[in-house]
Design a protein around this motif. Structure first.
Motif, PDB file in Angstrom:
ATOM      1  N   ASP A 101       0.838  -1.207   0.000  1.00  0.00           N
ATOM      2  CA  ASP A 101       0.000   0.000   0.000  1.00  0.00           C
ATOM      3  C   ASP A 101       0.871   1.253   0.000  1.00  0.00           C
ATOM      4  N   ARG A 102       0.889   1.937  -1.120  1.00  0.00           N
ATOM      5  CA  ARG A 102       1.706   3.146  -1.271  1.00  0.00           C
ATOM      6  C   ARG A 102       1.344   4.209  -0.243  1.00  0.00           C
ATOM      7  N   LYS A 103       0.095   4.258   0.176  1.00  0.00           N
ATOM      8  CA  LYS A 103      -0.348   5.278   1.134  1.00  0.00           C
ATOM      9  C   LYS A 103       0.314   5.133   2.500  1.00  0.00           C
ATOM     10  N   LEU A 104       0.791   3.939   2.809  1.00  0.00           N
ATOM     11  CA  LEU A 104       1.427   3.711   4.108  1.00  0.00           C
ATOM     12  C   LEU A 104       2.900   4.116   4.121  1.00  0.00           C
ATOM     13  N   ALA A 105       3.512   4.183   2.949  1.00  0.00           N
ATOM     14  CA  ALA A 105       4.933   4.547   2.849  1.00  0.00           C
ATOM     15  C   ALA A 105       5.104   6.062   2.973  1.00  0.00           C
ATOM     16  N   GLY A 106       6.350   6.479   3.100  1.00  0.00           N
ATOM     17  CA  GLY A 106       6.653   7.900   3.253  1.00  0.00           C
ATOM     18  C   GLY A 106       6.561   8.666   1.946  1.00  0.00           C
ATOM     19  N   LYS A 107       6.842   9.955   2.064  1.00  0.00           N
ATOM     20  CA  LYS A 107       6.817  10.839   0.893  1.00  0.00           C
ATOM     21  C   LYS A 107       7.955  10.510  -0.066  1.00  0.00           C
ATOM     22  N   THR A 108       7.781  10.909  -1.298  1.00  0.00           N
ATOM     23  CA  THR A 108       8.850  10.815  -2.293  1.00  0.00           C
ATOM     24  C   THR A 108       9.776  12.002  -2.075  1.00  0.00           C
ATOM     25  N   LEU A 109      10.999  11.722  -1.696  1.00  0.00           N
ATOM     26  CA  LEU A 109      11.956  12.818  -1.498  1.00  0.00           C
ATOM     27  C   LEU A 109      12.328  13.431  -2.839  1.00  0.00           C
ATOM     28  N   PRO A 110      12.724  14.702  -2.839  1.00  0.00           N
ATOM     29  CA  PRO A 110      13.169  15.325  -4.091  1.00  0.00           C
ATOM     30  C   PRO A 110      14.432  14.639  -4.611  1.00  0.00           C
ATOM     31  N   ALA A 111      14.653  14.729  -5.900  1.00  0.00           N
ATOM     32  CA  ALA A 111      15.803  14.073  -6.537  1.00  0.00           C
ATOM     33  C   ALA A 111      17.127  14.742  -6.180  1.00  0.00           C
ATOM     34  N   HIS A 112      17.087  15.943  -5.651  1.00  0.00           N
ATOM     35  CA  HIS A 112      18.308  16.651  -5.278  1.00  0.00           C
ATOM     36  C   HIS A 112      19.120  15.798  -4.304  1.00  0.00           C
ATOM     37  N   GLY A 113      20.348  15.507  -4.661  1.00  0.00           N
ATOM     38  CA  GLY A 113      21.222  14.706  -3.816  1.00  0.00           C
ATOM     39  C   GLY A 113      21.203  13.227  -4.137  1.00  0.00           C
ATOM     40  N   LEU A 114      20.395  12.824  -5.101  1.00  0.00           N
ATOM     41  CA  LEU A 114      20.334  11.420  -5.491  1.00  0.00           C
ATOM     42  C   LEU A 114      21.409  11.142  -6.530  1.00  0.00           C
ATOM     43  N   PHE A 115      22.224  10.107  -6.270  1.00  0.00           N
ATOM     44  CA  PHE A 115      23.320   9.777  -7.173  1.00  0.00           C
ATOM     45  C   PHE A 115      23.315   8.294  -7.520  1.00  0.00           C
ATOM     46  N   LEU A 116      23.491   7.993  -8.774  1.00  0.00           N
ATOM     47  CA  LEU A 116      23.749   6.625  -9.201  1.00  0.00           C
ATOM     48  C   LEU A 116      25.254   6.471  -9.180  1.00  0.00           C
ATOM     49  N   VAL A 117      25.744   5.594  -8.330  1.00  0.00           N
ATOM     50  CA  VAL A 117      27.179   5.467  -8.120  1.00  0.00           C
ATOM     51  C   VAL A 117      27.795   4.458  -9.080  1.00  0.00           C
ATOM     52  N   ASN A 118      27.110   3.332  -9.302  1.00  0.00           N
ATOM     53  CA  ASN A 118      27.740   2.273 -10.074  1.00  0.00           C
ATOM     54  C   ASN A 118      26.675   1.380 -10.701  1.00  0.00           C
ATOM     55  N   VAL A 119      26.965   0.878 -11.884  1.00  0.00           N
ATOM     56  CA  VAL A 119      26.116  -0.104 -12.550  1.00  0.00           C
ATOM     57  C   VAL A 119      26.987  -1.288 -12.914  1.00  0.00           C
ATOM     58  N   ASN A 120      26.577  -2.493 -12.514  1.00  0.00           N
ATOM     59  CA  ASN A 120      27.288  -3.713 -12.850  1.00  0.00           C
ATOM     60  C   ASN A 120      26.408  -4.568 -13.749  1.00  0.00           C
ATOM     61  N   TYR A 121      27.012  -5.175 -14.756  1.00  0.00           N
ATOM     62  CA  TYR A 121      26.270  -6.073 -15.642  1.00  0.00           C
ATOM     63  C   TYR A 121      26.829  -7.467 -15.526  1.00  0.00           C
TER      64      TYR A 121
END
Length: 105
Positions: free
Chosen positions: A85-105
């Motif tokens: 239930d999405r309503k029970l989870a917290g708010k969506t934080l803004p993307a500011h400060g979000l980093f993709l550090v690494n991708v492994n295949y």
């Protein structure tokens, strides 16, 4: 937050932690590692997984912040995951400060 983040580790249906309108066929993902690291006046949240739904990391992070602010009880995290239930989870934080550090295949 340290205790709450442990509940996200493993294979779960993360439907409660995706944005509406997400086109993914399945919301099941695996989180291999999850950490909350306090660095002076900042809190870093690190998630390692096999894939992420649209806004999943931002919603998980918002949920963890709400745990830290005592708006969501630590013991409610498994319930949120189970009920999807999405309503029970917290708010969506803004993307500011979000980093993709690494991708492994």
């Amino acid at each position: 937050m340290q205790e709450a983040i442990k509940y996200f580790i493993g294979e779960h249906d993360f439907k409660a932690f995706k944005a509406s309108g997400t086109s993914s066929k399945s919301s099941v993902r695996i989180i291999y590692d999850a950490k909350v690291i306090q660095n002076e006046d900042r809190i870093n949240i690190e998630l390692t997984g096999n894939g992420f739904l649209y806004n999943m990391v931002r919603i998980i992070s918002g949920t963890l912040v709400d745990v830290g602010l005592n708006k969501i009880d630590v013991n409610d995290i498994p319930k949120i995951i189970e009920t999807k239930d999405r309503k029970l989870a917290g708010k969506t934080l803004p993307a500011h400060g979000l980093f993709l550090v690494n991708v492994n295949y």
